[in-house]
Design an enzyme around this catalytic site. Structure first.
Site, short mmCIF file in Angstrom:
data_model
loop_
_atom_site.label_atom_id
_atom_site.label_comp_id
_atom_site.label_asym_id
_atom_site.label_seq_id
_atom_site.Cartn_x
_atom_site.Cartn_y
_atom_site.Cartn_z
N GLY A 12 8.91 29.13 -10.93
CA GLY A 12 9.51 29.44 -9.52
C GLY A 12 10.77 30.17 -9.37
NE ARG A 22 26.29 42.95 -12.93
CZ ARG A 22 27.30 42.79 -13.45
NH1 ARG A 22 27.41 41.46 -14.01
NH2 ARG A 22 28.55 43.46 -13.18
NE ARG A 73 4.41 28.03 -10.32
CZ ARG A 73 5.30 27.75 -10.65
NH1 ARG A 73 5.66 27.53 -11.98
NH2 ARG A 73 6.17 27.43 -9.81
CG ASP A 104 10.99 21.53 -18.66
OD1 ASP A 104 11.78 22.11 -19.04
OD2 ASP A 104 10.68 20.46 -18.38
CB SER A 106 9.47 29.62 -18.39
OG SER A 106 9.08 29.83 -17.16
CB THR A 126 14.43 25.38 -12.43
OG1 THR A 126 13.80 24.52 -11.26
CG2 THR A 126 14.89 24.59 -13.42
CB ILE A 127 16.56 24.98 -6.96
CG1 ILE A 127 15.30 24.59 -6.63
CG2 ILE A 127 16.56 26.82 -7.06
CD1 ILE A 127 14.83 24.54 -5.09
CG ASP A 128 13.41 21.08 -8.63
OD1 ASP A 128 13.74 21.46 -7.48
OD2 ASP A 128 12.20 21.28 -8.75
CG ASP A 130 13.23 19.90 -13.19
OD1 ASP A 130 13.53 21.03 -13.48
OD2 ASP A 130 12.05 19.74 -12.63
NE ARG A 155 25.96 14.11 9.40
CZ ARG A 155 25.46 12.75 9.35
NH1 ARG A 155 25.23 12.03 10.62
NH2 ARG A 155 25.10 12.34 8.44
NE ARG A 163 15.24 14.36 18.98
CZ ARG A 163 15.07 15.78 19.42
NH1 ARG A 163 15.77 16.68 18.68
NH2 ARG A 163 14.68 16.04 20.74
NE ARG A 172 6.46 20.60 -8.51
CZ ARG A 172 5.76 20.56 -9.73
NH1 ARG A 172 4.79 19.75 -10.25
NH2 ARG A 172 5.96 21.43 -10.71
CB ALA A 187 22.72 11.08 4.10
CD GLU A 225 8.76 19.86 -3.30
OE1 GLU A 225 7.81 20.23 -3.28
OE2 GLU A 225 9.82 20.05 -3.94
NE ARG A 255 11.22 27.25 -5.71
CZ ARG A 255 10.15 27.33 -6.31
NH1 ARG A 255 9.62 28.52 -6.77
NH2 ARG A 255 9.79 26.14 -6.79
#
Length: 322
Positions: A12, A22, A73, A104, A106, A126-128, A130, A155, A163, A172, A187, A225, A255
């Site tokens: 991803g 760079r 991938r 991971d 990769s 990776t944005i997660d 993790d 908001r 709401r 994930r 929140a 997610e 992303r």
């Protein structure tokens, strides 16, 4: 000492990958090394999709999201036949090492390629956030800031219509984005895989808040997610509280976008360190962060580690969310 190296992005995409590309290119060129950009990850390596990288070819990309080398991938690289084919391509191209920017999966490919004689260095992109062996991954800060900005906007409309907004953020298999963003946007609740949640308790808290002296009628619920069921969560909360509840899935917008200062700087540090390792003929390492400093670790050792959850930050959130 390596004189010709490759650089690729895999899995991803994450904001800051271009900054790392760079840094790898310019660090290598400053050390009189040749650099080939391998397009579309391991797929591009097997298909010999390579371009020569120059100081000018990476000019003006540090602020761009995505990856100029594209990504994909590669199921073929999960078996040894694919790895040996990759080794043969590297030898054909004269590559003496590769910098792999990804997650991971990769890194497992990088470890396999290192085991057959092509030194590889992994950079966590990776944005997660993790990846077990590093405190920080490239793209994490940008993704959180993007999610925060989007929820701040939500908001405004939630408040206008009294709401409840149930917002699904990426993650994930990890709730790191969710916890930090939930704190940042104020929140009322955050749901992650790492901690059990109780919708009855969340609904009771919302009702109590509505009935208080300075009653509040709009709420933000952040859902990682990996938890899923955002539609069911919103429907259940609406039935329990009587508050109109809407779901927003932020998805892949997290992303994209220009990387933050933090992602640009850390990507540059990590890219430079990766080149220093290959310059010495060192492979099978992951570049990461430990105690705020760039370091490196054996790939297999790094992949075997377990990353702790943000338990204290999670508790701080719930003690301040009312």
């Amino acid at each position: 000492m390596a004189k010709k190296i490759g650089v690729l992005t895999s899995g991803g995409d994450a904001p800051g990958m271009n900054s790392a590309v760079r840094a790898v290119t310019r660090a290598a060129l400053s050390k009189n090394m040749e650099v080939l950009g391998i397009q579309r990850g391991y797929v591009g390596l097997l298909n010999r999709e390579v371009v020569e990288m120059t100081a000018r070819s990476v000019s003006g990309i540090i602020q761009r999201g995505g990856t100029c080398l594209y990504t994909a991938r590669c199921p073929e690289f999960r078996n040894m036949d694919g790895v040996l084919k990759g080794k043969a391509v590297c030898e054909e191209l004269g590559l003496e090492g590769i910098v792999v920017i990804g997650g991971d999966g990769s890194f497992r490919g990088a470890g396999d390629l290192s085991s057959v004689g092509i030194p590889c260095i992994g950079i966590p992109g990776t944005i997660d956030n993790d990846i077990q062996c590093t405190e920080y991954t490239i793209g994490y800060d940008t993704a959180m800031n993007t999610a925060m900005d989007m929820i701040d906007r939500l908001r405004d409309t939630a408040q206008s219509h009294d709401r409840c907004s149930v917002v699904e953020v990426m993650g994930r298999k990890a709730g790191y984005i969710a916890v930090n963003v939930a704190i940042a946007v104020g929140a009322e609740a955050v749901l992650t895989l790492e901690r059990p949640y109780d919708l009855d308790a969340i609904a009771a808290k919302m009702i109590k808040t509505m009935r208080s002296k300075d009653g509040k009628h709009h709420f933000i619920i952040v859902v990682a997610e990996g938890v899923g069921q955002a539609e069911n969560i919103a429907r259940t909360l609406q039935e329990m509280t009587g508050i109109e509840s809407r779901v927003t899935v932020l998805g892949h917008v997290q992303r994209g976008g220009s990387p933050t200062l933090r992602d640009r700087v850390i990507a540059t540090e990590m890219g430079y360190h990766a080149v220093e390792l290959l310059e010495q003929g060192i492979g099978n390492r992951i570049v990461g962060m430990k105690d705020g400093q760039v370091y490196d670790i054996d790939i297999q050792e790094g992949l075997a580690m377990k990353k702790p959850f943000l338990d204290r930050r999670y508790d701080i959130f719930y003690d301040t969310a009312y």
